[in-house]
Each structure stands twice: as structure tokens, then as C-alpha cells.
Design a protein around this motif. Structure first.
Motif, PDB file in Angstrom:
ATOM      1  N   LEU A 561       0.818  -1.214   0.000  1.00 46.49           N
ATOM      2  CA  LEU A 561       0.000   0.000   0.000  1.00 46.49           C
ATOM      3  C   LEU A 561       0.855   1.269   0.000  1.00 46.49           C
ATOM      4  O   LEU A 561       0.568   2.206  -0.767  1.00 46.49           O
ATOM      5  CB  LEU A 561      -0.961  -0.013   1.192  1.00 46.49           C
ATOM      6  N   PRO A 562       1.931   1.347   0.804  1.00 48.20           N
ATOM      7  CA  PRO A 562       2.789   2.540   0.691  1.00 48.20           C
ATOM      8  C   PRO A 562       3.452   2.660  -0.682  1.00 48.20           C
ATOM      9  O   PRO A 562       3.600   3.769  -1.211  1.00 48.20           O
ATOM     10  CB  PRO A 562       3.829   2.318   1.795  1.00 48.20           C
ATOM     11  N   ILE A 563       3.853   1.513  -1.248  1.00 44.09           N
ATOM     12  CA  ILE A 563       4.452   1.560  -2.596  1.00 44.09           C
ATOM     13  C   ILE A 563       3.432   2.048  -3.617  1.00 44.09           C
ATOM     14  O   ILE A 563       3.748   2.847  -4.504  1.00 44.09           O
ATOM     15  CB  ILE A 563       4.994   0.168  -2.975  1.00 44.09           C
ATOM     16  N   ALA A 564       2.203   1.563  -3.477  1.00 43.93           N
ATOM     17  CA  ALA A 564       1.141   2.024  -4.376  1.00 43.93           C
ATOM     18  C   ALA A 564       0.940   3.523  -4.236  1.00 43.93           C
ATOM     19  O   ALA A 564       0.719   4.229  -5.232  1.00 43.93           O
ATOM     20  CB  ALA A 564      -0.160   1.280  -4.059  1.00 43.93           C
ATOM     21  N   TRP A 565       1.006   4.035  -3.030  1.00 52.45           N
ATOM     22  CA  TRP A 565       0.846   5.483  -2.819  1.00 52.45           C
ATOM     23  C   TRP A 565       1.975   6.257  -3.495  1.00 52.45           C
ATOM     24  O   TRP A 565       1.755   7.301  -4.110  1.00 52.45           O
ATOM     25  CB  TRP A 565       0.823   5.772  -1.321  1.00 52.45           C
ATOM     26  N   ILE A 566       3.194   5.719  -3.425  1.00 59.73           N
ATOM     27  CA  ILE A 566       4.341   6.409  -4.023  1.00 59.73           C
ATOM     28  C   ILE A 566       4.189   6.508  -5.542  1.00 59.73           C
ATOM     29  O   ILE A 566       4.412   7.556  -6.146  1.00 59.73           O
ATOM     30  CB  ILE A 566       5.647   5.667  -3.653  1.00 59.73           C
ATOM     31  N   PHE A 567       3.799   5.390  -6.169  1.00 59.56           N
ATOM     32  CA  PHE A 567       3.707   5.372  -7.634  1.00 59.56           C
ATOM     33  C   PHE A 567       2.365   5.895  -8.157  1.00 59.56           C
ATOM     34  O   PHE A 567       2.176   5.973  -9.364  1.00 59.56           O
ATOM     35  CB  PHE A 567       3.923   3.948  -8.154  1.00 59.56           C
ATOM     36  N   SER A 568       1.457   6.200  -7.264  1.00 63.45           N
ATOM     37  CA  SER A 568       0.109   6.553  -7.725  1.00 63.45           C
ATOM     38  C   SER A 568       0.070   7.846  -8.522  1.00 63.45           C
ATOM     39  O   SER A 568      -0.871   8.090  -9.279  1.00 63.45           O
ATOM     40  CB  SER A 568      -0.840   6.644  -6.524  1.00 63.45           C
ATOM     41  N   ARG A 569       1.087   8.703  -8.377  1.00 63.58           N
ATOM     42  CA  ARG A 569       1.069   9.957  -9.150  1.00 63.58           C
ATOM     43  C   ARG A 569       1.138   9.683 -10.647  1.00 63.58           C
ATOM     44  O   ARG A 569       0.698  10.508 -11.452  1.00 63.58           O
ATOM     45  CB  ARG A 569       2.221  10.844  -8.720  1.00 63.58           C
ATOM     46  N   TRP A 570       1.714   8.530 -11.027  1.00 63.71           N
ATOM     47  CA  TRP A 570       1.717   8.170 -12.441  1.00 63.71           C
ATOM     48  C   TRP A 570       0.302   8.076 -13.001  1.00 63.71           C
ATOM     49  O   TRP A 570       0.045   8.414 -14.150  1.00 63.71           O
ATOM     50  CB  TRP A 570       2.420   6.812 -12.645  1.00 63.71           C
ATOM     51  N   LEU A 571      -0.609   7.586 -12.171  1.00 65.31           N
ATOM     52  CA  LEU A 571      -1.984   7.395 -12.650  1.00 65.31           C
ATOM     53  C   LEU A 571      -2.639   8.728 -13.009  1.00 65.31           C
ATOM     54  O   LEU A 571      -3.465   8.789 -13.922  1.00 65.31           O
ATOM     55  CB  LEU A 571      -2.815   6.668 -11.591  1.00 65.31           C
ATOM     56  N   ASP A 572      -2.308   9.780 -12.285  1.00 68.05           N
ATOM     57  CA  ASP A 572      -2.863  11.088 -12.612  1.00 68.05           C
ATOM     58  C   ASP A 572      -2.465  11.511 -14.023  1.00 68.05           C
ATOM     59  O   ASP A 572      -3.264  12.092 -14.763  1.00 68.05           O
ATOM     60  CB  ASP A 572      -2.389  12.142 -11.602  1.00 68.05           C
ATOM     61  N   VAL A 628     -13.342  12.514  -2.732  1.00 70.39           N
ATOM     62  CA  VAL A 628     -12.068  13.248  -2.666  1.00 70.39           C
ATOM     63  C   VAL A 628     -11.495  13.608  -4.027  1.00 70.39           C
ATOM     64  O   VAL A 628     -10.409  14.192  -4.084  1.00 70.39           O
ATOM     65  CB  VAL A 628     -11.019  12.451  -1.863  1.00 70.39           C
ATOM     66  N   GLY A 629     -12.198  13.281  -5.124  1.00 71.31           N
ATOM     67  CA  GLY A 629     -11.718  13.680  -6.444  1.00 71.31           C
ATOM     68  C   GLY A 629     -10.821  12.650  -7.085  1.00 71.31           C
ATOM     69  O   GLY A 629     -10.910  11.459  -6.792  1.00 71.31           O
ATOM     70  N   THR A 630      -9.954  13.101  -7.975  1.00 70.33           N
ATOM     71  CA  THR A 630      -9.189  12.175  -8.820  1.00 70.33           C
ATOM     72  C   THR A 630      -7.696  12.177  -8.525  1.00 70.33           C
ATOM     73  O   THR A 630      -6.933  11.594  -9.285  1.00 70.33           O
ATOM     74  CB  THR A 630      -9.406  12.536 -10.296  1.00 70.33           C
ATOM     75  N   ASN A 631      -7.267  12.863  -7.481  1.00 70.95           N
ATOM     76  CA  ASN A 631      -5.852  12.835  -7.107  1.00 70.95           C
ATOM     77  C   ASN A 631      -5.545  11.495  -6.439  1.00 70.95           C
ATOM     78  O   ASN A 631      -6.036  11.197  -5.350  1.00 70.95           O
ATOM     79  CB  ASN A 631      -5.558  13.991  -6.140  1.00 70.95           C
ATOM     80  N   HIS A 632      -4.698  10.688  -7.108  1.00 69.46           N
ATOM     81  CA  HIS A 632      -4.479   9.325  -6.617  1.00 69.46           C
ATOM     82  C   HIS A 632      -3.672   9.274  -5.329  1.00 69.46           C
ATOM     83  O   HIS A 632      -3.746   8.288  -4.604  1.00 69.46           O
ATOM     84  CB  HIS A 632      -3.816   8.481  -7.712  1.00 69.46           C
ATOM     85  N   ARG A 633      -2.883  10.300  -5.030  1.00 70.63           N
ATOM     86  CA  ARG A 633      -2.202  10.327  -3.741  1.00 70.63           C
ATOM     87  C   ARG A 633      -3.225  10.397  -2.602  1.00 70.63           C
ATOM     88  O   ARG A 633      -3.002   9.896  -1.513  1.00 70.63           O
ATOM     89  CB  ARG A 633      -1.255  11.530  -3.687  1.00 70.63           C
ATOM     90  N   LYS A 634      -4.342  11.068  -2.862  1.00 76.88           N
ATOM     91  CA  LYS A 634      -5.422  11.117  -1.878  1.00 76.88           C
ATOM     92  C   LYS A 634      -6.308   9.882  -1.954  1.00 76.88           C
ATOM     93  O   LYS A 634      -6.854   9.417  -0.955  1.00 76.88           O
ATOM     94  CB  LYS A 634      -6.276  12.376  -2.086  1.00 76.88           C
ATOM     95  N   LEU A 635      -6.445   9.367  -3.174  1.00 70.96           N
ATOM     96  CA  LEU A 635      -7.370   8.242  -3.368  1.00 70.96           C
ATOM     97  C   LEU A 635      -6.884   6.949  -2.714  1.00 70.96           C
ATOM     98  O   LEU A 635      -7.685   6.181  -2.188  1.00 70.96           O
ATOM     99  CB  LEU A 635      -7.591   8.007  -4.866  1.00 70.96           C
ATOM    100  N   VAL A 636      -5.581   6.680  -2.783  1.00 69.29           N
ATOM    101  CA  VAL A 636      -5.080   5.393  -2.284  1.00 69.29           C
ATOM    102  C   VAL A 636      -5.444   5.162  -0.813  1.00 69.29           C
ATOM    103  O   VAL A 636      -6.069   4.140  -0.475  1.00 69.29           O
ATOM    104  CB  VAL A 636      -3.558   5.277  -2.515  1.00 69.29           C
ATOM    105  N   PRO A 637      -5.099   6.068   0.111  1.00 70.45           N
ATOM    106  CA  PRO A 637      -5.484   5.800   1.511  1.00 70.45           C
ATOM    107  C   PRO A 637      -6.987   5.834   1.733  1.00 70.45           C
ATOM    108  O   PRO A 637      -7.511   5.041   2.526  1.00 70.45           O
ATOM    109  CB  PRO A 637      -4.775   6.926   2.285  1.00 70.45           C
ATOM    110  N   PHE A 638      -7.676   6.732   1.023  1.00 71.00           N
ATOM    111  CA  PHE A 638      -9.121   6.838   1.256  1.00 71.00           C
ATOM    112  C   PHE A 638      -9.861   5.606   0.733  1.00 71.00           C
ATOM    113  O   PHE A 638     -10.760   5.068   1.397  1.00 71.00           O
ATOM    114  CB  PHE A 638      -9.664   8.102   0.577  1.00 71.00           C
ATOM    115  N   ALA A 639      -9.489   5.128  -0.454  1.00 70.15           N
ATOM    116  CA  ALA A 639     -10.122   3.920  -0.989  1.00 70.15           C
ATOM    117  C   ALA A 639      -9.807   2.712  -0.109  1.00 70.15           C
ATOM    118  O   ALA A 639     -10.665   1.838   0.100  1.00 70.15           O
ATOM    119  CB  ALA A 639      -9.648   3.673  -2.426  1.00 70.15           C
TER     120      ALA A 639
END
Length: 689
Positions: A561-572, A628-639
Motif C-alpha cells: 500500500l505505501p508503494i502504491a501510494w508512491i507510484f500513484s502519481r503516475w496514474l494522474d 475526494v476527487g481524482t488525485n491518486h495520492r489522496k485516493l489510495v489511503p481513502f479507498a
């Protein structure tokens, strides 16, 4: 005579006529040969001479003659009738939707008819006995209408329509599974019927289905010219005097009716309506006056051949439903079709996923995140309080502080706390897995269920459950993990065409899911596992999960999950299309590979521990985007928190509602999530690809 007639035709028409003759006569000849093999085949050894005598000179006093006349011939007849029905239905649906992937199974019609049959069989058996076709037709029409409504928008692309149909099928399958668990006695045998079985004991089904299929097929043939004109495009068809909407509506109604008749007598059998029309087209036959009868013949050929194979696989206790065999052929066919078909996404290079939801303007992100964490804590406490034995807050607090009774310590530390923590981490893993998959595939209804991960894990686990007597829990978990990775690796390999196209990835995932699901059904039937036992595992359950299960699961989300949060900016950036990531220096294929690997590992870890819980990876990311919108850095912990909350609440509800009997958490999630998911699909129609 034929040469004289042929000489008056243009070269193109002459070639079409020749193809038609080859298709119709060749198909008929092959069908007759297969029927002969089909009739002489069976568990009872009956020689060819006795079989022929039973047909031409029947003797009611001979058991072998009765077997041939009352079991084998009706079985062959119903295979031909339903194969024709599904073949014509598939050709009509592909024309009406102009979608090469359309069929009664991919558009949710079979699932709708199956659900309607199961529901009326339980709640209104008299209605079902009076008119099974009407029941199945109603369910099929509602499912088709829902699929088309969800997919409708400015442009209905093949992938949008197909994914909407798969989503509707998943939702209806969940409801059907709920009925099977709640009404196990009333639905005895429904699992095997639902897998598609041609087993017959008399001619009643054939007598019932034949006139209906014949009339519908005749009406479809009368529409052949109108269907040819429809393929020219709506504007051209109107300029030629075509009543486009009437033609489309009539053809759809006939297709759904044919599928409903077939489902009502032999259960849902997929892929025939997809395979048969394409086989005929591949032979160069495209006018509907030839395509429709050709699809009927080759639909019957496919079904009869599949049934011959199904009967040849011997089991000690029962035979294999032919519906479990068809996807083993149909899924590879779908994969080949996807690889061959271009422009699956209707020419849209990017989707509206990034703009499907707007963040809440009323509440800040920290407030929403804090509220979600508090809600999860409340759900955890509620799960500790309620169950077969209710504990109050003071008892729970005293137990955590080292006091409490032996009973409260056992209930909390041995029974409830470990399973609740397993539910929380499994829910978080599935939710983030779905979020990553939706971001990579750029489709709002992608998830572990859609791209083959869940069914691959289920197939791996079922292999161990069947091949190993009393297998250890660790073996089942490892097998599920391996199955998920192997299935998704196959999806990626088969979908690869100069890179991973989101549309191809999703559609190949559907095919691999169908393949794995067919394998699961095959194993269940061959091993004669108790239906309820198999359904509970396949539906997903946190029942009897212990600390050892938690330790086996927890490392994966804690690391990934932390790794997913780090790379999640790519998804944006990837949400903006394929060109933008390259312009900013992101290696697109490498980024997709990393994110997909994380997603698969998270889903595999969860499924290997709690079974195939569906909808978490679909629902939680959507709800998170709304808030919370479409920012994946915010989405990962919230989801992750929303997914954990959903599974934890479902676990508590499943323990309390029918206590002491438990409802699998996966079915509770489906009961909660299906209405929400369908509403969500409706709200986002026109925005999805």
C-alpha cells in the motif's frame, strides 16, 4: 441448373452463393455426423445396430431402445434447437449493436434470464411452471435494457457495451448466489442446471422449445433485408426508407426471446452466440439471408460437439454440464477476436475516468479522511460487540486491559478480532487493487473480477481443494496466489500488441475470467463437492479466520500500500492519455507493469485468504472519487479505508442477521454493493469507455 443460375449472377454474388452452399451444406453434413456420434455415445454401451433399430423400429419393452428414444435423441434434439437459437440470437445482437463482441452472454441476457428463473423458482414456482419462457424473457429483457442503458451515451463503443454487460452479469450472478445460499433446499440442482446441462429424460423440452425457436427464426429471416440495410448506417438506412428504430427493436426482441427460450430449457450457456456468427462470417458469408441460417447450423455444430466432449469425460458421480465446456473453446475464440479487432474503444484515445467525478467541495480532505478512520474504528468495535454472544463496551475494554472472563477473552481474541482484522486488510487490499486497475485500464468498471485475477485465484484454490485430500490452509492460499498471477500474466501476454492497450486488457481479462470460471465449475462437478461448500468459498468468507491467516495476509498490504501510494502519481498523468506520460518522461509500459503487479499482488493476497469477494475493488474506488476527487495520492489511503470499512461491516452483518447461521461476507458485500454499483453505472453512463 445451378450453373445456369450462377451464370446470371455477378462474380461477387456468385462467390457469395458458393460460400453459402459450402457453409450450409458443409455445416449440415458435419452436424449430421456429429449427431450420429452424439446418439451412439453414452454411459450405457449400446451398439450401432441397436441404436438404429431403436430409431427405425422401436420396441418399448427393450431398455436400450428406451434409452435411445427417451434420453439420447431428446438430448441431441435440444442441443440442435438451443444451438440454433443462440447462434441466431448472437448474429442479430451483433448486427443491431454493430458490436463484434455482442452475444446473449456478453450483454447480460443469459444472466438476467438465469436470475429470473432462480427467483421465480423460489418465490413463484407456479408462475415458472406455467410459462418458463415468459419468466426467462422478462429477466433477459430487463438485463439487456439495463446493459444498454448503462452503456448509452454519445457513442456506444464495443468495449463499453461489453464491459457494461459483464458488470450487469456480475451483479445478477451475485444475486443468484445469494438466493442459492439463503434457499439451499429450494435451489438443489440449480447449480448444475445453471452451469448449462443438456441432460434430458423425455421430449417435453424439445416439444416446448422447437415451435418457439422456429417461429422466431422465421421472423428473423424475414428481416434479413432490413438487417442488411441497417449495417449501412442509420442515415443511409433512413434514406432508403428503413424504419431504423423499429428494425433495431424488433431484432433485439427476437434475439432476447431466442436466448430466453434456450436458457429456460437447458440453462445459461455462453459463447455460442459469439462464436457461431463469426465462424460464418470468416467463411465469407455476410448477407443476413445466409448469415442467419449459417449461424443457426454452426451454433448447433458447436453445441453438439461440446456435448460429445463433455460426455466423453467420465466421472464417477455425474456428468459434466456442457456449459462448462463451451467457455474452454469460446474464451480463446474471444481472445483471438479481440486481437484481430481494431478500434475497440470506439476511437477514443482517453476516457472520461479522470473527470467522471468531482471532489466534494463541502469538506476538506483531512476532515473526510479523519471521518473515514473514525467510521472504521466504530465498525471494528461494533464487530467486537455483536455476534452470537453480545458483549458490552465495558466487557470489551476490560478484556483488552487484561481482565474479563475466559469467555470474553476467547470470543474477542480467538474469534472476532482476528477475523475482523483479516476483513479490514483484505478489504483495503481489494479496494486499492481495483483503484490501480481502473487507473491503468482507464475504465471506470475495471476491477480484479474483470481482468481475470479473482477467477484465476479461485481456480488455483479449487485445484488444491480437489486434488489434495484435506489440504492445509497454506496450500490453498499459495495455490490461489499462484492462480491469480498466472491468470493475469496470461491476460497481459495475450493482450500485448505493441504494448498493453486498456481495451484489449479488459476484454482479454473477461475471456480469461470465463475460462477460469469454467474450470472451477468443471472441478466442482467432477469432484462432486458439496454445492454450498463450494459456493461459500467462491463467494468469499471471513468465517473462522485466525491469527495465522492475518499474519499471512498482513505483510502484503503493509508493504504494497505505501508503494502504491508512491507510484500513484503516475496514474494522474496516465489518465490524460498515452502521449502525455511520454512527453513528461514516464516509461508508459514500465509504469503500467509496475502498477499492475502491485494490483495483482494485493488482490491475490486478499483472495487467497478470504476467497473471491467481488465488488470491493469496483465500489470503493468509485466512492472515494466522489468524495475526494481524482488525485491518486489522496485516493489510495481513502479507498483503502472505504474497502476495509465495507468488508468489516459485511462481516458483522453476516454474523448477526441469521445467527447462528452465517452469511458469507462476500455475499453481503454483493447485496450492499450491487444496487450501489448499478446506480453508479447509471450515473456515469456516457462517461465511461
Amino acid at each position: 441448373m445451378f450453373k445456369i443460375f450462377e451464370s446470371k449472377l455477378s462474380p461477387l454474388a456468385s462467390r457469395q452463393l458458393t460460400s453459402a452452399v459450402l457453409i450450409l451444406l458443409g455445416g449440415l453434413l458435419l452436424l449430421v455426423m456429429l449427431l450420429f456420434i452424439h446418439i451412439i455415445q453414452g454411459q450405457t454401451d449400446i451398439n450401432i445396430g441397436t441404436t438404429i433399430n431403436a430409431i427405425v423400429a422401436p420396441n418399448d419393452e427393450l431398455a436400450t431402445h428406451n434409452i435411445v428414444r427417451l434420453m439420447r435423441l431428446p438430448r441431441a434434439a435440444i442441443a440442435v434447437i438451443t444451438g440454433c437459437a443462440w447462434g441466431i440470437a448472437g448474429a442479430l445482437l451483433q448486427t443491431v449493436t454493430r458490436n463484434p463482441l455482442a452475444s446473449s452472454s456478453t450483454l447480460g441476457i443469459n444472466a438476467g434470464a438465469y436470475f429470473a428463473v432462480a427467483a421465480t423458482g423460489i418465490f413463484a414456482p407456479d408462475l415458472f411452471a406455467r410459462s418458463p419462457v415468459l419468466v426467462a424473457l422478462t429477466g433477459g429483457l430487463l438485463a439487456a435494457g439495463l446493459t444498454y442503458a448503462i452503456a448509452s451515451g454519445a457513442q456506444v463503443s464495443p468495449i463499453r457495451l461489453t464491459l457494461s454487460g459483464v458488470a450487469v452479469s456480475l451483479a445478477l450472478a451475485s444475486f443468484t448466489a445469494l438466493l442459492q445460499v439463503f434457499y439451499e433446499n429450494q435451489t438443489t440442482g440449480l447449480f448444475f442446471w445453471g452451469a448449462g446441462s443438456l441432460l434430458q429424460t423425455d421430449w417435453s423440452n424439445s416439444v416446448y422449445a422447437f415451435p418457439r425457436v422456429a417461429i422466431a427464426a422465421g421472423l428473423a429471416l424475414l428481416m434479413s433485408h432490413s438487417l442488411d440495410v441497417l449495417l449501412l448506417g442509420d442515415d443511409m438506412a433512413r434514406s432508403l426508407g428503413q424504419r431504423v428504430q423499429l428494425t433495431r427493436l424488433s431484432a433485439t426482441a427476437i434475439a432476447v426471446f431466442l436466448a430466453a427460450v434456450a436458457v429456460s430449457v437447458v440453462g445459461p450457456i455462453g459463447f455460442i452466440g459469439l462464436v457461431a456468427p463469426h465462424l460464418v462470417r470468416l467463411m465469407g458469408c455476410r448477407p443476413h439471408a445466409l448469415l442467419l441460417p449459417g449461424s443457426a447450423i454452426w451454433g448447433a455444430v458447436v453445441l453438439v460437439a461440446a456435448d460429445i466432449f463433455a460426455q466423453s469425460v467420465k466421472t464417477n458421480l455425474s456428468e459434466i454440464p456442457v456449459g462448462t465446456v463451451i467457455p474452454l473453446v469460446g474464451a480463446p475464440f474471444l481472445i483471438g477476436l479481440v486481437r484481430k479487432t481494431a478500434n475497440l474503444d470506439g476511437g477514443k484515445g482517453r476516457t472520461a475516468l479522470a473527470s467522471s467525478h468531482r471532489p466534494s467541495r463541502r469538506f476538506s480532505y483531512p476532515l473526510l479522511l479523519g471521518t473515514a478512520i473514525v467510521a472504521l474504528a466504530v465498525a471494528l468495535v461494533a464487530g467486537l460487540v455483536w455476534g452470537g454472544i453480545t458483549l458490552n463496551l465495558s466487557q470489551i475494554l476490560a478484556t483488552f486491559l487484561g481482565g474479563g472472563t475466559a469467555l470474553s477473552q476467547k470470543v474477542i481474541f480467538s474469534l472476532r478480532l482476528p477475523r475482523l482484522l483479516v476483513a479490514i486488510f483484505a478489504g483495503a487490499s481489494l479496494a486499492v487493487s481495483g483503484l490501480l486497475l481502473q487507473g491503468v485500464v482507464r475504465n471506470a468498471i475495471a476491477g480484479p473480477e474483470i481482468v481475470g485475477i479473482t477467477s484465476g485465484a479461485g481456480l488455483g484454490a479449487m485445484c488444491v481443494l480437489i486434488l489434495l485430500p484435506n489440504p492445509p490452509v497454506e496450500a490453498v492460499a499459495i495455490a490461489a496466489f499462484v492462480g491469480a498471477f498466472v491468470a493475469f500474466a496470461a491476460v497481459c501476454l495475450l493482450a500485448w500488441r505493441d504494448g498493453l492497450s486498456p481495451a484489449s486488457l479488459a476484454l482479454v481479462g473477461i475471456a480469461v475470467s470465463a475460462f477460469c470460471s469454467s474450470g472451477i465449475n468443471l472441478l466442482v462437478v467432477m469432484a462432486k463437492l458439496r454445492v454450498a461448500q463450494a459456493l461459500v468459498w467462491l463467494s468469499g468468507s471471513t468465517y473462522a479466520r485466525e491469527w495465522v491467516d492475518l499474519w499471512r495476509l498482513i505483510a502484503w498490504p503493509l508493504v504494497l500500500l505505501p508503494i502504491a501510494w508512491i507510484f500513484s502519481r503516475w496514474l494522474d498523468i496516465m489518465a490524460l492519455g498515452d502521449d502525455v506520460p511520454r512527453l513528461v518522461g514516464i516509461p508508459l509500459q514500465k509504469a503500467r507493469g509496475i502498477l499492475l503487479t502491485i494490483a495483482v499482488a494485493l488482490a491475490a493476497a486478499a483472495v487467497s485468504t478470504v476467497g473471491t469477494i467481488s465488488f470491493v475493488g469496483l465500489i470503493a474506488p468509485h466512492a472515494a472519487r466522489i468524495l475526494v476527487g481524482t488525485n491518486h495520492r489522496k485516493l489510495v489511503p481513502f479507498a483503502a479505508i472505504l474497502g476495509a470499512l465495507l468488508v468489516a461491516i459485511s462481516d458483522t452483518i453476516g454474523r448477526v442477521v441469521l445467527a447462528p447461521k452465517e452469511i458469507p461476507a462476500g455475499l453481503v458485500v454483493a447485496a450492499i454493493g450491487t444496487p450501489y454499483f448499478l446506480w453508479l453505472l447509471w450515473q456515469t453512463r456516457g462517461k465511461m469507455a
